[in-house]
Design a protein around this motif. Structure first.
Motif, mmCIF file in Angstrom:
data_model
loop_
_atom_site.group_PDB
_atom_site.id
_atom_site.type_symbol
_atom_site.label_atom_id
_atom_site.label_comp_id
_atom_site.label_asym_id
_atom_site.label_seq_id
_atom_site.Cartn_x
_atom_site.Cartn_y
_atom_site.Cartn_z
ATOM 1 N N ILE A 68 0.838 -1.198 0.000
ATOM 2 C CA ILE A 68 0.000 0.000 0.000
ATOM 3 C C ILE A 68 0.878 1.255 0.000
ATOM 4 O O ILE A 68 2.061 1.202 0.338
ATOM 5 C CB ILE A 68 -0.945 0.017 1.209
ATOM 6 C CG1 ILE A 68 -0.138 -0.041 2.518
ATOM 7 C CG2 ILE A 68 -1.909 -1.159 1.140
ATOM 8 C CD1 ILE A 68 -0.995 0.006 3.773
ATOM 9 N N ALA A 69 0.279 2.375 -0.407
ATOM 10 C CA ALA A 69 1.030 3.622 -0.477
ATOM 11 C C ALA A 69 1.491 4.049 0.912
ATOM 12 O O ALA A 69 0.757 3.914 1.895
ATOM 13 C CB ALA A 69 0.173 4.711 -1.104
ATOM 14 N N ARG A 70 2.691 4.555 0.959
ATOM 15 C CA ARG A 70 3.245 5.035 2.230
ATOM 16 C C ARG A 70 2.460 6.258 2.701
ATOM 17 O O ARG A 70 2.163 7.163 1.909
ATOM 18 C CB ARG A 70 4.707 5.407 2.027
ATOM 19 C CG ARG A 70 5.362 6.079 3.222
ATOM 20 C CD ARG A 70 6.781 6.490 2.905
ATOM 21 N NE ARG A 70 7.634 5.307 2.805
ATOM 22 C CZ ARG A 70 8.244 4.723 3.825
ATOM 23 N NH1 ARG A 70 8.092 5.221 5.044
ATOM 24 N NH2 ARG A 70 9.008 3.667 3.644
ATOM 25 N N PRO A 71 2.087 6.308 3.985
ATOM 26 C CA PRO A 71 1.401 7.501 4.503
ATOM 27 C C PRO A 71 2.241 8.756 4.287
ATOM 28 O O PRO A 71 3.463 8.736 4.434
ATOM 29 C CB PRO A 71 1.239 7.189 5.991
ATOM 30 C CG PRO A 71 1.308 5.695 6.083
ATOM 31 C CD PRO A 71 2.245 5.262 5.005
ATOM 32 N N GLU A 72 1.591 9.828 3.936
ATOM 33 C CA GLU A 72 2.304 11.077 3.652
ATOM 34 C C GLU A 72 3.036 11.578 4.894
ATOM 35 O O GLU A 72 2.499 11.589 5.997
ATOM 36 C CB GLU A 72 1.306 12.133 3.172
ATOM 37 C CG GLU A 72 1.961 13.410 2.687
ATOM 38 C CD GLU A 72 0.966 14.374 2.089
ATOM 39 O OE1 GLU A 72 1.371 15.508 1.788
ATOM 40 O OE2 GLU A 72 -0.207 13.982 1.919
ATOM 41 N N GLY A 73 4.284 11.980 4.686
ATOM 42 C CA GLY A 73 5.089 12.478 5.791
ATOM 43 C C GLY A 73 5.743 11.396 6.620
ATOM 44 O O GLY A 73 6.454 11.689 7.583
ATOM 45 N N ASN A 74 5.506 10.144 6.266
ATOM 46 C CA ASN A 74 6.065 9.015 7.007
ATOM 47 C C ASN A 74 7.408 8.630 6.396
ATOM 48 O O ASN A 74 7.493 8.361 5.200
ATOM 49 C CB ASN A 74 5.093 7.830 6.957
ATOM 50 C CG ASN A 74 5.512 6.682 7.853
ATOM 51 O OD1 ASN A 74 6.669 6.287 7.871
ATOM 52 N ND2 ASN A 74 4.568 6.135 8.592
ATOM 53 N N SER A 75 8.456 8.604 7.199
ATOM 54 C CA SER A 75 9.797 8.311 6.680
ATOM 55 C C SER A 75 10.402 7.065 7.320
ATOM 56 O O SER A 75 11.611 6.873 7.276
ATOM 57 C CB SER A 75 10.718 9.510 6.924
ATOM 58 O OG SER A 75 10.793 9.813 8.311
ATOM 59 N N ARG A 76 9.567 6.222 7.908
ATOM 60 C CA ARG A 76 10.083 5.034 8.591
ATOM 61 C C ARG A 76 10.324 3.878 7.617
ATOM 62 O O ARG A 76 9.794 3.858 6.508
ATOM 63 C CB ARG A 76 9.103 4.590 9.684
ATOM 64 C CG ARG A 76 8.997 5.573 10.838
ATOM 65 C CD ARG A 76 7.987 5.111 11.869
ATOM 66 N NE ARG A 76 6.631 5.151 11.344
ATOM 67 C CZ ARG A 76 5.594 4.572 11.930
ATOM 68 N NH1 ARG A 76 5.764 3.887 13.045
ATOM 69 N NH2 ARG A 76 4.387 4.665 11.416
ATOM 70 N N LEU A 77 11.129 2.924 8.052
ATOM 71 C CA LEU A 77 11.379 1.708 7.287
ATOM 72 C C LEU A 77 10.416 0.631 7.761
ATOM 73 O O LEU A 77 10.254 0.419 8.960
ATOM 74 C CB LEU A 77 12.824 1.244 7.478
ATOM 75 C CG LEU A 77 13.264 0.017 6.659
ATOM 76 C CD1 LEU A 77 13.226 0.332 5.167
ATOM 77 C CD2 LEU A 77 14.670 -0.419 7.066
ATOM 78 N N TYR A 78 9.770 -0.080 6.807
ATOM 79 C CA TYR A 78 8.747 -1.079 7.117
ATOM 80 C C TYR A 78 9.247 -2.474 6.745
ATOM 81 O O TYR A 78 10.020 -2.647 5.793
ATOM 82 C CB TYR A 78 7.462 -0.808 6.333
ATOM 83 C CG TYR A 78 6.617 0.334 6.847
ATOM 84 C CD1 TYR A 78 5.386 0.102 7.446
ATOM 85 C CD2 TYR A 78 7.042 1.657 6.723
ATOM 86 C CE1 TYR A 78 4.593 1.147 7.909
ATOM 87 C CE2 TYR A 78 6.259 2.707 7.180
ATOM 88 C CZ TYR A 78 5.043 2.436 7.773
ATOM 89 O OH TYR A 78 4.269 3.465 8.226
ATOM 90 N N LYS A 79 8.742 -3.466 7.491
ATOM 91 C CA LYS A 79 9.065 -4.857 7.179
ATOM 92 C C LYS A 79 7.971 -5.778 7.712
ATOM 93 O O LYS A 79 7.414 -5.515 8.778
ATOM 94 C CB LYS A 79 10.419 -5.252 7.786
ATOM 95 C CG LYS A 79 10.960 -6.592 7.301
ATOM 96 C CD LYS A 79 12.367 -6.840 7.832
ATOM 97 C CE LYS A 79 12.928 -8.167 7.350
ATOM 98 N NZ LYS A 79 14.297 -8.415 7.868
#
Length: 383
Positions: free
Chosen positions: A357-368
């Motif tokens: 899914i699209a990354r939330p705006e303003g979110n700069s975290r790394l996901y896993k």
């Protein structure tokens, strides 16, 4: 320019040395220096980004490890009842002359469907007030504190990416163990395999404690731990509440999604009144499907059919130095989810996940995304 001079028969040479560089040579040297500096800068930036991503990835793994470790511990304990701690516990677990007890171990649905709250040894011991496992597609309804006297219900059946789960088991011996009467032969009192509350007060084993380290209060030594994810200031927090604690408490942050699929074993179809051939029964030795919590309720034995849990986590963290890096948003514009693809057989073990899914705006975290299947040993009634 070289000059030759004769003095006293000696020949001398005067050499006029070149001073400075030509403009072309200077430009070439400066160009090479700039190229070298650019290469070193690029190398430094790449190494820094790689190091930051590696350390952040290690932080992701640590968050997931702690969550999986907590859930694994409680799922391995779920349904545990020490049959040697009291006469009533022994009767609930070892009285094989009782058709209901035999039906529990065989998962003989015709002898259990009348009272599924007591379709496990723990449920039998507590008269259906505590069962090994319950789950919800979202949150549990009512109080956040699980009860030892009434089974919890779910707040709706809509499938969500933040789900809840609770496990019940006996963790210490009953308070009145010393006062219990000897066995029928009059020679010995109950000999429990669990330690007492007094023994655990000075122990670091974690036994006799709930999911947030509080002492178990129940006189029978029972505890129910409930886990869920809540959002606080835009960050997902994994936490728990228990029958020994009044309020939900965060354990670790960074868990954005947590969902479960429950491994279902078949019920035994031997008619009531007939002897079950345990050697031919596949109950407990075969997994038919992976179901969400709401679908478990449609099974013949409901939660007594569950022998394991598949856990899916989406963990998201910022760099370890707490800086907000646009780099992660560039290399990971879309982020993973625990949701399954619509229209696909989601009950199969290999059911595919939905698209990122699209990354939330303003979110700069790394996901896993992390997925692990955890068995429930106390629900594997093998002959």
């Amino acid at each position: 320019m070289v000059y030759s001079i004769n003095r006293g028969g000696m020949k001398m040479k005067s050499v006029k040395k070149q001073k400075g560089l030509s403009l072309i040579e200077l430009m070439v040297a400066m160009g090479l220096g700039v190229l070298l500096l650019m290469a070193l800068t690029t190398l430094f930036i790449t190494a820094n980004e790689s190091s930051k991503r590696r350390s952040t990835s290690e932080n992701l793994d640590e968050v997931a490890r702690q969550v999986m470790e907590r859930l694994s511990h409680d799922l391995h304990e779920a349904g545990y009842l020490d049959p040697f701690s009291s006469a009533s516990a022994a009767k609930s677990a070892l009285d094989l002359e009782d058709p209901h007890i035999l039906a529990i171990y065989a998962r003989q649905k015709d002898n259990l469907t009348g009272n599924l709250k007591e379709a496990t040894t723990l449920g039998k011991f507590t008269n259906g007030q505590v069962v090994p496992l319950l789950g919800c597609n979202g949150d549990f309804s009512g109080s956040s504190r699980p009860s030892l006297t009434q089974l919890a219900t779910c707040d709706g059946n809509t499938l969500q990416v933040r789900q809840s789960i609770q496990m019940g088991y006996q963790t210490v011996t009953p308070d009145n163990l010393k006062n219990q009467t000897p066995s029928a032969d009059g020679k010995q009192r109950p000999s429990p395999s669990l330690t007492s509350k007094e023994q655990e007060k000075s122990s670091l084993s974690g036994a006799g404690k709930d999911c947030i380290g509080r002492d178990v209060e129940d006189a029978r030594g029972l505890v129910v731990n409930r886990y869920s994810v809540r959002i606080n200031n835009g960050i997902g927090n994994f936490g728990c509440s228990s029958s020994a604690a009044r309020e939900w408490q965060s354990i670790i942050e960074g868990v954005e999604e947590m969902s479960f699929r429950y491994l279902i074993t078949p019920a035994n179809n031997t008619p009531a009144g007939e002897t079950v051939n345990m050697s031919e029964s596949t109950s407990g030795r075969e997994v038919l499907k992976y179901l969400p919590a709401s679908k478990v309720e449609d099974e013949d034995l409901k939660w007594a059919s569950v022998v394991g849990v598949e856990v899916c986590l989406i963990v998201a963290v910022e760099p370890t130095d707490r800086t907000r890096e646009a780099f992660f948003a560039k290399v990971q514009p879309n982020v993973p989810t625990c949701a399954r693809q619509a229209g696909i057989n989601a009950t199969a073990a290999e059911a595919p996940f939905a698209a990122d899914i699209a990354r939330p705006e303003g979110n700069s975290r790394l996901y896993k995304r992390y997925v692990q299947v955890i068995s429930m040993p106390n629900s594997l009634y093998l002959p």
